[in-house]
Motif scaffolding. Sequence first.
Motif, short mmCIF file in Angstrom:
data_model
loop_
_atom_site.label_atom_id
_atom_site.label_comp_id
_atom_site.label_asym_id
_atom_site.label_seq_id
_atom_site.Cartn_x
_atom_site.Cartn_y
_atom_site.Cartn_z
N GLY A 544 30.32 75.13 -6.69
CA GLY A 544 30.38 74.67 -8.07
C GLY A 544 29.52 75.52 -8.98
O GLY A 544 29.76 75.60 -10.18
N GLY A 545 28.51 76.19 -8.41
CA GLY A 545 27.72 77.15 -9.18
C GLY A 545 28.51 78.40 -9.49
O GLY A 545 28.32 79.03 -10.55
N LEU A 546 29.39 78.80 -8.58
CA LEU A 546 30.34 79.87 -8.89
C LEU A 546 31.20 79.47 -10.08
O LEU A 546 31.42 80.28 -11.00
CB LEU A 546 31.24 80.14 -7.68
CG LEU A 546 32.55 80.90 -7.92
CD1 LEU A 546 32.29 82.29 -8.46
CD2 LEU A 546 33.37 80.97 -6.64
N LEU A 547 31.67 78.24 -10.09
CA LEU A 547 32.45 77.74 -11.22
C LEU A 547 31.66 77.86 -12.51
O LEU A 547 32.19 78.29 -13.55
CB LEU A 547 32.83 76.28 -10.94
CG LEU A 547 33.47 75.48 -12.08
CD1 LEU A 547 34.78 76.11 -12.53
CD2 LEU A 547 33.71 74.02 -11.63
N MET A 548 30.37 77.49 -12.47
CA MET A 548 29.54 77.60 -13.68
C MET A 548 29.46 79.05 -14.15
O MET A 548 29.60 79.35 -15.33
CB MET A 548 28.13 77.07 -13.41
CG MET A 548 28.05 75.59 -13.05
SD MET A 548 28.70 74.48 -14.32
CE MET A 548 30.32 74.08 -13.65
N VAL A 566 21.81 76.41 -6.85
CA VAL A 566 22.08 77.28 -5.70
C VAL A 566 23.47 77.91 -5.80
O VAL A 566 24.31 77.75 -4.93
CB VAL A 566 21.88 76.54 -4.37
CG1 VAL A 566 20.42 76.27 -4.13
CG2 VAL A 566 22.66 75.22 -4.30
N PRO A 567 23.73 78.67 -6.86
CA PRO A 567 25.10 79.10 -7.18
C PRO A 567 25.56 80.32 -6.38
O PRO A 567 24.82 81.29 -6.21
CB PRO A 567 25.02 79.43 -8.67
CG PRO A 567 23.62 79.91 -8.86
CD PRO A 567 22.77 79.07 -7.93
N PHE A 568 26.79 80.26 -5.94
CA PHE A 568 27.46 81.38 -5.26
C PHE A 568 28.04 82.29 -6.33
O PHE A 568 29.19 82.17 -6.72
CB PHE A 568 28.55 80.81 -4.35
CG PHE A 568 29.41 81.84 -3.67
CD1 PHE A 568 28.87 83.00 -3.13
CD2 PHE A 568 30.78 81.64 -3.55
CE1 PHE A 568 29.68 83.94 -2.50
CE2 PHE A 568 31.60 82.56 -2.92
CZ PHE A 568 31.05 83.72 -2.39
N VAL A 569 27.21 83.21 -6.85
CA VAL A 569 27.61 84.00 -8.02
C VAL A 569 27.77 85.49 -7.72
O VAL A 569 28.35 86.21 -8.53
CB VAL A 569 26.60 83.81 -9.18
CG1 VAL A 569 26.82 82.47 -9.87
CG2 VAL A 569 25.16 83.95 -8.70
N ASP A 570 27.27 85.94 -6.58
CA ASP A 570 27.39 87.37 -6.24
C ASP A 570 28.54 87.53 -5.25
O ASP A 570 28.36 87.99 -4.12
CB ASP A 570 26.07 87.86 -5.64
CG ASP A 570 25.97 89.38 -5.58
OD1 ASP A 570 26.82 90.05 -6.19
OD2 ASP A 570 25.04 89.87 -4.91
N ARG A 629 23.05 79.09 3.22
CA ARG A 629 24.43 79.00 2.74
C ARG A 629 24.67 79.91 1.54
O ARG A 629 25.64 80.66 1.50
CB ARG A 629 24.77 77.54 2.40
CG ARG A 629 24.71 76.61 3.61
CD ARG A 629 24.88 75.16 3.23
NE ARG A 629 24.69 74.29 4.37
CZ ARG A 629 25.68 73.65 4.99
NH1 ARG A 629 26.92 73.77 4.57
NH2 ARG A 629 25.42 72.87 6.03
N VAL A 630 23.82 79.77 0.53
CA VAL A 630 23.85 80.68 -0.63
C VAL A 630 22.47 81.31 -0.72
O VAL A 630 21.50 80.64 -1.06
CB VAL A 630 24.20 79.94 -1.93
CG1 VAL A 630 24.16 80.91 -3.10
CG2 VAL A 630 25.57 79.28 -1.83
#
Length: 689
Positions: A544-548, A566-570, A629-630
Amino acid sequence: MPFRFTAAQPPAPTRRPIRRILHGDVRIDDYHWLRNREDPQVIAYLEAENAYAAEVMRDAEPLQEALFQEMRGRIQETDSTAPVQDGGYWYYRRTVAGLDYPIYCRRAHSLEGEEEILLDVNELAAGHAFCEVGEFAVSPDHSLLAYALDRKGDEAFTIFVKDLRTGELLPDRIEGAYYGLEWGNDNATIFYTTLDHAHRPDALWRHRLGSAQANDVLLWREPDERFFVNLYKTRSRRFIVLHLHSNMTSEARVLDADAPDASLRLIEPRRRGHEYFVEHRGDRFYVLSNDGAQDFRVLTAPVETPDMAAWRELIPETPGVWIERIALFQDHLALFEWANGGKRVRVVQLAPAQPEVVDAHVVAFGEESYAVDPDENPIFDTTVLRLRYSSLKTPETIYAYDMAQRTLQMLKQEEIKGYDPDAYETQRLWATAPDGEQVPISLVHRKGIALDGGHPCLLYGYGAYGASSEPSFRANRLSLLERGFLFAIAHVRGGSEKGRAWYLNGKLLHKKNTFTDFIAAAETLIAQGYTSPERLTILGRSAGGLLMGAVVNMRPDLFAGVIAEVPFVDVLNTMLDPTLPLTVIEYEEWGDPADPEYYAYMRTYSPYDNIEPKAYPPILATAGLNDPRVSYWEPAKFVAKLRCIKTDDNVALLKTNMAAGHGGASGRYEALRETAFEYAFLLKVVGLV
């Protein structure tokens, strides 16, 4: 009103560019060096970011303390869970005011029996910044307790065994374990899983009490890096199940729990795209499968010949109704299903000792939109199904549902001091996505609001792995609602709220539907007068952090503030590194960027790679230093690059928990303080401070 903050200067990490070329595409990564947690400069940078975030929020410290105290004041600090009967004992957990962690207890014979403390997690946590009990398993004869303990937040556990008759720990120690811990029915054998170098659960082991871990027997090691090893016991307690699964394929093998030294038996060989889950009743296995049924169906097979050739359909597929999970009993089968954006429980009565349907019904609850899941249900031969229920305005309630009499009995409801649910109302709205799909929105707010666009709103989203976002109750959320906030959930594609197709159309080469669905939900809330861009805040964590990160790159003008936990952004860098935890198994969710088509698609939405020189709203990103996880460096790199490129003066904050992992603080009071910090940030960005 603009975000008010101090004049403190943010940290400026050194730019150490590395050049990456793949499929003819060139990318420059200035902050790759932040991956090296052994570098003292990395730790110093994270600590500097924490100090900067604290300084920016210093004027809101009184508000943070007020939020903490009011959130703490709502909960029943000294409390206990609804007791669960099992094998002549009543098991429960209780909390004590001032103590962070639960105490596991039981009473013999009746609830009036003398309390026996099985495990006091507060004692285990003494002297440690983090403490989590990942598994808690009492032996079949109720004389021993095996539990798994993590004191770092990296989800690598040590298993201990306690003799409940003497209160002493046995000498057995099992290191490097993961989730999944089951007893053989001989009360002397433990089955557990361990992690490989990439933090993937890849092995199943058998341990005999009294022996060293070095002597444990390896029952399975999974060579395919796309698959996780999972472990559970059937509700009948007859079989130990080795469940091997990737994001789109599974395989099950079983072992007779009455003969723990026996070998594993294959149910059905894995076949790409076939997912199935096994339960047991009588002389049959009951199989939840998507073979020939996108939204899953239930089949049965003889215990002696369980391969697919012998499978017979019991519950057919209903297209658009996804069977998320099943709970099997001696004479009943409960199905937890998603359809048209909502959850339901369907109960099937089974013929005695036969795999035949006698009757079926849907459990009736008093609200249109709610969250419901099975609670602890250790007894197999019973008509009572314990359910955990809540809604956006109804506190968590434990029900005992009699599947034969079709009656609900409330066992316990979470006590929220000073809360009146009748002061609030919930709604279901629909947003139209760019391709015409209707996106459900769950909404809660005070009754009688004027639709004048003046209300602050927090919009939440996830949208990955088929995980649906349930409209459940959170007492902490009242601190926003009482200050005039609306809270909404966008049930975007990538979840399974509208059936399995809703998931499939939000992954791989359809991933951007998740983002445009969320934007459509935001635009709908604005268009219908619930909020405005100046007052709309958004929140998501992990995927959901990727979504953000994606939506703030696409439509930064639409939001007043963003929290990415804890966003999956990279995305590209992570998916190009198979040595990282989870990367290989994630290929079936996001795609493998070694393939030019998937690389090009990811390149268009990966948040870190799509930051542009334009104005962004205030952003708070969180991280956990021990997160498996992230990785912590994903939000760290994102914030550093964002500050360097964006054209506005709005703050971008990074807050790293230096002693925890993906889930944040383990203690309940420290977790409240983390929430208070985030809520204070939201209140500042909408001008309510």
